[in-house]
Scaffold this motif. Sequence first.
Motif, PDB file in Angstrom:
ATOM      1  N   ASP A  86     -12.182 -36.815  54.901  1.00  0.00           N
ATOM      2  CA  ASP A  86     -11.970 -35.739  55.881  1.00  0.00           C
ATOM      3  C   ASP A  86     -10.859 -36.092  56.870  1.00  0.00           C
ATOM      4  O   ASP A  86     -10.011 -35.270  57.195  1.00  0.00           O
TER       5      ASP A  86
ATOM      6  N   ILE B  76      -7.506 -35.984  55.156  1.00  0.00           N
ATOM      7  CA  ILE B  76      -7.027 -34.596  55.008  1.00  0.00           C
ATOM      8  C   ILE B  76      -6.428 -34.124  56.336  1.00  0.00           C
ATOM      9  O   ILE B  76      -5.366 -33.492  56.366  1.00  0.00           O
ATOM     10  N   GLU B  77      -7.119 -34.459  57.441  1.00  0.00           N
ATOM     11  CA  GLU B  77      -6.583 -34.086  58.777  1.00  0.00           C
ATOM     12  C   GLU B  77      -5.192 -34.680  58.977  1.00  0.00           C
ATOM     13  O   GLU B  77      -4.290 -34.025  59.488  1.00  0.00           O
TER      14      GLU B  77
ATOM     15  N   ASN C 152      -2.739 -32.715  56.978  1.00  0.00           N
ATOM     16  CA  ASN C 152      -2.464 -31.411  57.592  1.00  0.00           C
ATOM     17  C   ASN C 152      -1.532 -31.536  58.797  1.00  0.00           C
ATOM     18  O   ASN C 152      -0.725 -30.659  59.081  1.00  0.00           O
TER      19      ASN C 152
ATOM     20  N   TYR D 266     -13.113 -29.123  47.226  1.00  0.00           N
ATOM     21  CA  TYR D 266     -13.373 -29.366  48.648  1.00  0.00           C
ATOM     22  C   TYR D 266     -12.062 -29.673  49.382  1.00  0.00           C
ATOM     23  O   TYR D 266     -11.779 -29.096  50.442  1.00  0.00           O
TER      24      TYR D 266
ATOM     25  N   SER E 242      -9.958 -26.699  49.848  1.00  0.00           N
ATOM     26  CA  SER E 242     -10.452 -25.771  50.875  1.00  0.00           C
ATOM     27  C   SER E 242     -10.092 -26.234  52.291  1.00  0.00           C
ATOM     28  O   SER E 242     -10.049 -25.423  53.213  1.00  0.00           O
ATOM     29  N   LYS E 243      -9.868 -27.518  52.475  1.00  0.00           N
ATOM     30  CA  LYS E 243      -9.573 -28.051  53.818  1.00  0.00           C
ATOM     31  C   LYS E 243      -8.081 -28.273  54.060  1.00  0.00           C
ATOM     32  O   LYS E 243      -7.657 -28.484  55.198  1.00  0.00           O
TER      33      LYS E 243
END
Length: 215
Positions: free
Chosen positions: A129, A132-133, A136, A155, A158-159
């Motif tokens: 997670d 992914i941040e 981004n 998953y 989607s993020k």
Amino acid sequence: MSGSEDRRLILALDVYERERALEIAECTADYLWAVKVNWPLIIGSGLEIITELKQVTGLPIIADLKLADIPNTNRLIASKVFEAGADYIIAHGFVGSDSVDAVMGLGKTIIVVEMSHPGAKEFIQPATDKLIELANELEPFGVIAPATRPERVSYIRSKLKPGIKILTPGVGAQGGRAGDVLKAGADYIIVGRSIYASENPRKSARMLYAETLGV
Ligand code: XMP
């Protein structure tokens, strides 16, 4: 076979020998979007193999070095690798944004957000997670996600910000299936042993390419 814009197959060319590498790349190039080189080939054949592979195939070259060092060292390594003709470099994100940024300042970068092997569940998956941040925030060309776990690819898709590509190793020898992972949201599949270690690499690449069409 259609144009290169339809191609979603990346060859992981994990052999040591220069001649074998060039031969396999040349005979499979019609079906590939890009060729990925990793440490085995660079150690066996030298960094110049990147330049030669580009000349022989005319395809983008991804240097899968999984860079994971301090910003200065990442920069020293990446500058030589981009200079040799690599179009993309794969870097680890867990070392932090400054280390990844050092690579991104020099060329197109792909960040590992999750890995395909069983051990990835121990340390990498719990951090996905946050990785992914990071992606981004930095907006690299793409991220690496596991073809062995299509539900994780969905998953991650989607993020992840739209526009950041998902490249997935783990099809074939590690058990992942091309159709499943592309349907889950991957943009590209990365395949090594199922192509280069097969009796007929061109035929194997053609079959995998055919699997990616119309997904
Ligand atoms: P095989 O032979 O298993 O080769 O088709 C797969 C290739 O991809 C690399 N690999 C990974 N690279 N994150 C990465 O950045 C991963 O999770 C991952 N899993 C496999 C592997 O080193 C080989 O080149």
